[in-house]
Design an enzyme around this catalytic site. Structure first.
Site, PDB file in Angstrom:
ATOM      1  N   ARG A   1       0.812  -1.231   0.000  1.00  0.00           N
ATOM      2  CA  ARG A   1       0.000   0.000   0.000  1.00  0.00           C
ATOM      3  C   ARG A   1       0.844   1.279   0.000  1.00  0.00           C
ATOM      4  NH1 ARG A   1      -4.089  -1.051   4.709  1.00  0.00           N
ATOM      5  NH2 ARG A   1      -2.656  -2.755   5.172  1.00  0.00           N
TER       6      ARG A   1
ATOM      7  N   ASN B   1       0.693   1.919   7.109  1.00  0.00           N
ATOM      8  CA  ASN B   1       0.565   1.020   5.960  1.00  0.00           C
ATOM      9  C   ASN B   1       0.589   1.757   4.626  1.00  0.00           C
ATOM     10  OD1 ASN B   1       0.248  -1.523   7.358  1.00  0.00           O
ATOM     11  ND2 ASN B   1      -1.652  -0.634   8.116  1.00  0.00           N
TER      12      ASN B   1
END
Ligand code: UD1
Ligand code: CA
Length: 505
Positions: free
Chosen positions: A16, A235
């Site tokens: 991500r 993330n």
């Protein structure tokens, strides 16, 4: 405390982030995420540290080895789950658990706000309780994505259930597994081979160790950390920025508690390795980066970026950009100054507006106040460099040095063509191009005598406002109403005034 082993999991992909840089190498506050975690780990005084790498290991492995050479780097070829990762780590560590080998802490490499203090508290709580495992838990408003802590009727921890495997009822639980766990080393070595991968993700979950402990009649503890942000991971880049802002706020709060004035925390960025003395004042729009050090009573800002710089006590730095520069005590820099690597300003010296300095020493009390480039030069104490001076250090092939003695007064718009030496107490006239050495006390002049072509404007610019103005002034002088003409035609300012109008402010 018994012997402590810390396992840091850093094998995940971090897709991500959408980056060619592995996730845990992304930085905040001047350090990689894994660098922050290793700082916390070092603070535990662990006897052994094992880092598990996988994705991007050709970058992550050497980075960890550089920050912590004593760490064991374990390679997890395939990311089969946190339980598998810990197994790989224990094998690489060669930990002999037959006699009981103390406590093993498991942490993740992407939690940059983690503090060593929290790891130590977890280990201490775990060892005091005698539990097989202790989970660092937190209570969060939105537990989505986390493993939930299941407790039995007595309130004791029974299991951890992952988001994807949880029932709706379990998903409503807001006590979560932070991902940081403490284990009795022997229990951990025994339980890992018993963990299967029959679950929603088909992974070997480390968290299954909790239910397996209970099945074996052992107890599992929970240590609730109030400051849950310490265990938050980044993330994607939006989360990285959010954690970066929070980390910065924490760093600023720490410095303010230590006696630093920060006028506007919202626009001030101070990286983790910066050192500040009490009574430093930081004005809005300041970034202090890398290993920058600021001594007491210095005032920095507004609007400065200083990386790996040393700022002396009582110095004043306004709107400056500096890198690997040293600014002496009580020195004065800015506004709009550019200090490149190797710029060194002595005590009480000045680098003023629109001045660029590189690889040069400017002595105590020496001043370069206006519009100059100082490259590869040494300027002695008490010297004053006139406005618009250029140290021409590059001949197109090589760089050369210029040496200016003490108490030299150079005129405005001078070019020092390196290599050249100017002696103590010497001077240069305005506009001089100094190509040859100047002896102590000498005055170097190179601008030619001034020549005046009388009535040039009337002859060559007839019909213009310039010619009309000249005409009017000439007529007025002829009428005897003005005698300014003489005064405005100083024969040669370069000779008449050695400093040629160089200001000494
Ligand atoms: C994990 C926990 C969950 C917890 C959450 C906290 C498990 C099964 N679940 O879930 O209970 O609430 O963390 O954030 O442990 N990693 C490896 N090798 C692997 C798999 C993972 O090194 O084979 C590393 C990853 O790089 C990452 C960490 O372990 O840093 C966690 O893995 P991840 O897959 O993100 O677990 P979560 O699903 O978030
Ligand atoms: Ca995760």
């Amino acid at each position: 405390m018994s012997e402590l082993t810390v396992i840091v999991l850093a094998a995940g992909g971090g897709t991500r982030m959408k980056s060619k840089t592995p996730k845990v190498l992304h930085t905040l506050a001047g350090r990689s995420m894994v660098g922050h975690v290793l700082t916390a780990v070092r603070d535990t005084g662990a006897a052994r540290v094992v880092a598990v790498v996988g994705h991007g290991r050709e970058q992550v492995g050497p980075h960890i080895a550089e920050l912590m050479p004593e760490a064991v780097i374990a390679v997890q070829e395939e990311q089969l789950g946190t339980g598998h990762a810990v197994r790989v780590a224990l094998e690489a560590a060669g930990l002999d658990t037959s006699t009981g080998a103390g406590t093993v802490l498991v942490a993740y490499a992407d939690t940059p706000l983690l503090q060593g203090e929290s790891l130590r508290a977890l280990a201490a709580d775990h060892e005091a309780s005698g539990c097989a495992a202790t989970i660092l838990t937190g209570r969060v408003a939105n537990p989505f994505g986390y493993g939930r802590i299941l407790r039995d009727a007595t309130g004791a921890v029974a299991a951890i259930v992952e988001e994807k495997d949880a029932t709706d009822e379990q998903r409503a639980i807001t006590e979560i597994n932070s991902g940081i766990l403490a284990f009795d080393a022997r229990f951990l070595a025994d339980v890992l081979p018993k963990i299967g991968n029959d679950n929603a993700k088909g992974e070997y979950y480390l968290t299954d160790a909790v239910a397996l402990a209970r099945d074996a009649g052992l107890e599992v503890g929970a240590y609730v950390l109030d400051d849950v942000m310490q265990t938050e991971g980044a993330n994607d880049r939006a989360q990285l920025a959010a954690l970066g802002r929070e980390l910065n706020a924490r760093i600023l709060t720490r410095w303010m508690r230590d006696g630093v004035t920060v006028m506007d925390p919202a626009t001030t960025w101070i990286e983790a390795d910066v050192e500040l003395a009490p009574d430093v004042t930081i004005l809005p729009g300041v970034q202090l980066l890398g290993a920058t050090k600021v001594d007491e009573d210095a005032v920095i800002g507004p609007d400065c970026t200083l990386k790996d710089c040393e700022i002396g006590a009582g110095a004043r730095v306004v709107r400056a950009h500096g890198e690997l520069a040293v600014i002496g005590p009580k020195a004065d820099v800015g506004p709009f100054s550019y200090l490149r690597p190797g710029a060194r300003l002595g005590e009480g010296g000045k680098i003023g507006a629109f001045v660029e300095v590189k690889n040069s020493e400017i002595g105590a009390g020496a001043k370069v106040p206006h519009l100059s480039y100082v490259g590869d030069a040494t300027i002695g104490e008490g010297s004053n460099i006139g406005a618009g001076t250029i140290f021409a250090n590059y001949d197109g092939v090589k760089k050369h040095r210029t040496t200016i003695g003490t108490h030299v007064k150079s005129g405005s718009n001078v070019t020092f063509v390196a290599p050249v030496d100017v002696g103590d107490g010497a001077g240069t006239g305005a506009g001089a191009v100094v190509r040859q050495d100047v002896p102590p006390g000498g005055l170097a002049l190179s601008a030619g005598p001034q020549r005046v072509i009388e009535s040039w404007a009337q002859a060559k610019r007839a019909g213009t406002p310039q010619a009309a103005a000249a005409e009017a002034a000439t007529e007025a002088a002829a009428d005897g109403t003005s005698d300014e003409r003489e005064a405005t035609h100083t024969p040669d300012p370069g000779v008449g005034d050695p400093r040629g109008g160089a200001r000494e402010s």
